[in-house]
Design a protein around this motif. Structure first.
Motif, PDB file in Angstrom:
ATOM      1  N   MET A 174      20.626 -21.453  53.183  1.00 48.03           N
ATOM      2  CA  MET A 174      22.028 -21.412  52.787  1.00 48.03           C
ATOM      3  C   MET A 174      22.274 -20.152  51.964  1.00 48.03           C
ATOM      4  SD  MET A 174      22.747 -24.142  54.281  1.00 48.03           S
ATOM      5  CE  MET A 174      24.456 -23.721  54.072  1.00 48.03           C
ATOM      6  N   THR A 175      23.147 -19.293  52.468  1.00 41.21           N
ATOM      7  CA  THR A 175      23.455 -18.037  51.780  1.00 41.21           C
ATOM      8  C   THR A 175      24.827 -17.531  52.210  1.00 41.21           C
ATOM      9  OG1 THR A 175      22.897 -15.663  51.722  1.00 41.21           O
ATOM     10  CG2 THR A 175      22.021 -16.917  53.568  1.00 41.21           C
ATOM     11  N   ILE A 187      22.805 -19.403  57.012  1.00 45.47           N
ATOM     12  CA  ILE A 187      24.106 -20.035  57.236  1.00 45.47           C
ATOM     13  C   ILE A 187      24.967 -19.972  55.976  1.00 45.47           C
ATOM     14  CG2 ILE A 187      25.234 -22.272  57.628  1.00 45.47           C
ATOM     15  CD1 ILE A 187      23.167 -22.892  59.672  1.00 45.47           C
ATOM     16  N   SER A 188      26.224 -19.570  56.161  1.00 49.87           N
ATOM     17  CA  SER A 188      27.210 -19.567  55.080  1.00 49.87           C
ATOM     18  C   SER A 188      28.262 -20.611  55.400  1.00 49.87           C
ATOM     19  CB  SER A 188      27.860 -18.191  54.994  1.00 49.87           C
ATOM     20  OG  SER A 188      29.054 -18.267  54.239  1.00 49.87           O
ATOM     21  N   ILE A 189      28.751 -21.322  54.373  1.00 53.44           N
ATOM     22  CA  ILE A 189      29.822 -22.295  54.661  1.00 53.44           C
ATOM     23  C   ILE A 189      31.197 -21.683  54.422  1.00 53.44           C
ATOM     24  CG2 ILE A 189      28.400 -24.335  54.261  1.00 53.44           C
ATOM     25  CD1 ILE A 189      30.081 -24.636  51.572  1.00 53.44           C
ATOM     26  N   GLY A 190      31.278 -20.422  54.048  1.00 52.69           N
ATOM     27  CA  GLY A 190      32.596 -19.806  53.875  1.00 52.69           C
ATOM     28  C   GLY A 190      32.505 -18.527  53.076  1.00 52.69           C
ATOM     29  N   TYR A 212      33.011 -17.243  50.223  1.00 50.43           N
ATOM     30  CA  TYR A 212      33.083 -17.365  48.775  1.00 50.43           C
ATOM     31  C   TYR A 212      31.653 -17.566  48.320  1.00 50.43           C
ATOM     32  CZ  TYR A 212      33.405 -21.903  50.955  1.00 50.43           C
ATOM     33  OH  TYR A 212      33.225 -22.965  51.806  1.00 50.43           O
ATOM     34  N   VAL A 213      31.408 -17.305  47.020  1.00 56.25           N
ATOM     35  CA  VAL A 213      30.028 -17.404  46.537  1.00 56.25           C
ATOM     36  C   VAL A 213      29.894 -18.588  45.591  1.00 56.25           C
ATOM     37  CG1 VAL A 213      28.154 -16.189  45.366  1.00 56.25           C
ATOM     38  CG2 VAL A 213      29.759 -14.919  46.803  1.00 56.25           C
ATOM     39  N   LEU A 214      28.964 -19.482  45.907  1.00 54.15           N
ATOM     40  CA  LEU A 214      28.655 -20.622  45.047  1.00 54.15           C
ATOM     41  C   LEU A 214      27.484 -20.243  44.145  1.00 54.15           C
ATOM     42  CD1 LEU A 214      28.707 -23.227  47.953  1.00 54.15           C
ATOM     43  CD2 LEU A 214      30.570 -22.745  46.352  1.00 54.15           C
ATOM     44  N   GLY A 264      22.817 -22.968  46.838  1.00 52.40           N
ATOM     45  CA  GLY A 264      23.009 -23.506  48.183  1.00 52.40           C
ATOM     46  C   GLY A 264      23.107 -25.022  48.269  1.00 52.40           C
TER      47      GLY A 264
HETATM   48  N1  ADE Z   1      25.160 -20.128  48.521  1.00 52.11           N
HETATM   49  C1  ADE Z   1      26.053 -19.521  47.717  1.00 52.11           C
HETATM   50  N2  ADE Z   1      27.224 -19.367  48.327  1.00 52.11           N
HETATM   51  C2  ADE Z   1      27.090 -19.906  49.583  1.00 52.11           C
HETATM   52  C3  ADE Z   1      27.956 -20.049  50.688  1.00 52.11           C
HETATM   53  N3  ADE Z   1      29.216 -19.600  50.682  1.00 52.11           N
HETATM   54  N4  ADE Z   1      27.463 -20.629  51.805  1.00 52.11           N
HETATM   55  C4  ADE Z   1      26.192 -21.044  51.838  1.00 52.11           C
HETATM   56  N5  ADE Z   1      25.329 -20.946  50.823  1.00 52.11           N
HETATM   57  C5  ADE Z   1      25.772 -20.378  49.695  1.00 52.11           C
END
Ligand code: ADE
Length: 247
Positions: free
Chosen positions: A87-88, A135-138, A140-142, A145
């Motif tokens: 997850m990134t 894989i990114s879910i969108g 934006y930065v969390l 993961g």
């Molecule tokens: N880790 C930090 N941001 C993320 C994102 N947008 N999708 C997946 N993993 C993440």
């Protein structure tokens, strides 16, 4: 399906996944295992990260520690190799197509990053040798993961055979709406209503009370069309391109 999450925060799991349909099926149609990255630390302080080469703020998780955690996760899958995802925010954008593909596997390993990131070499190694996918879910930065992995797990589980038994089919929701011929179309879902028929001066659209199934289906697809055009012109354009291509 056995899902293994590799994380610095194993106690965050199953979290929301213990509720509703995923919760009811946990231990039946799917299983969840967590691996604590800290258990693979190479020092007595249980540190997992170090300062980045080239300077800069933040810390980077060391490659050997992630490699050992991934290897240990993989050892729990003696049969067919599982899908492995990292997850990134730098990954490919997650959607229903990716979810459906991941759901075809009997196993899934999800690596969750934290801090500034993970040493690139271990990512490259697992991409080359074990087909790990980023894989990114969108856009934006969390902080990490973990929440993203739960999003992926929830949407993958909806495509696991028998998971949605006796519940709304995943086939008739946003992005998977069917037209009057029963053909799947990539549009957003039409609005839903229930009783009472009048609430705060708002009435349920009269066509839904008509009992005319053809008219209802036409109304629903028209609603899906209007909503998609307004809210997601990108989806509307690709829907039209696909339609033109298929004709
Ligand atoms: N880790 C930090 N941001 C993320 C994102 N947008 N999708 C997946 N993993 C993440």
């Amino acid at each position: 399906m056995l899902i293994t999450v590799i994380t610095l925060f194993p106690s965050a799991f199953p979290g929301i996944l213990a509720y509703s349909i995923p919760g009811k099926q946990l231990g039946k149609l799917w299983d969840l295992k967590t691996i604590n990255i800290r258990d693979y630390s190479d020092n007595k302080w249980q540190r997992v990260d170090d300062t980045p080469y080239g300077g800069g703020a933040g810390m980077v998780i060391k490659p050997n520690i992630i490699h050992d955690a991934l290897t240990s996760a993989l050892n729990n899958y003696p049969g067919k190799p599982p899908a492995i995802t990292y997850m990134t925010p730098r990954g490919q954008l997650f959607n229903n197509v990716v979810a459906r593909k991941l759901a075809k596997n009997d196993g899934l390993i999800i690596l969750c990053g934290r801090y500034e990131g993970i040493d690139q070499r271990v990512i490259d190694y697992w991409k080359i040798h074990h087909n790990m996918e980023e894989i990114s879910i969108g856009d934006y930065v969390l902080f990490g993961g973990e929440v993203a992995s739960m999003v992926v797990i929830e949407s993958v589980l909806r495509f696991v055979p028998n998971m949605m038994h006796n519940h709304t089919s995943p086939e008739n929701e946003s992005f998977e709406v069917r037209d009057i011929n029963g053909t799947q179309v990539d549009l957003l879902e039409y609005p839903q209503y229930t009783k009472p028929a009048i609430w705060h001066d708002y009435s349920v659209p009269s066509v839904l009370l008509s009992g005319n199934h053809l008219e209802i289906a036409k109304w629903q697809i028209e609603q899906s069309t209007q909503i998609t055009k307004t809210v997601r012109p990108d989806l509307w354009n690709s829907y039209n391109c696909k339609k033109r291509y298929e004709q």
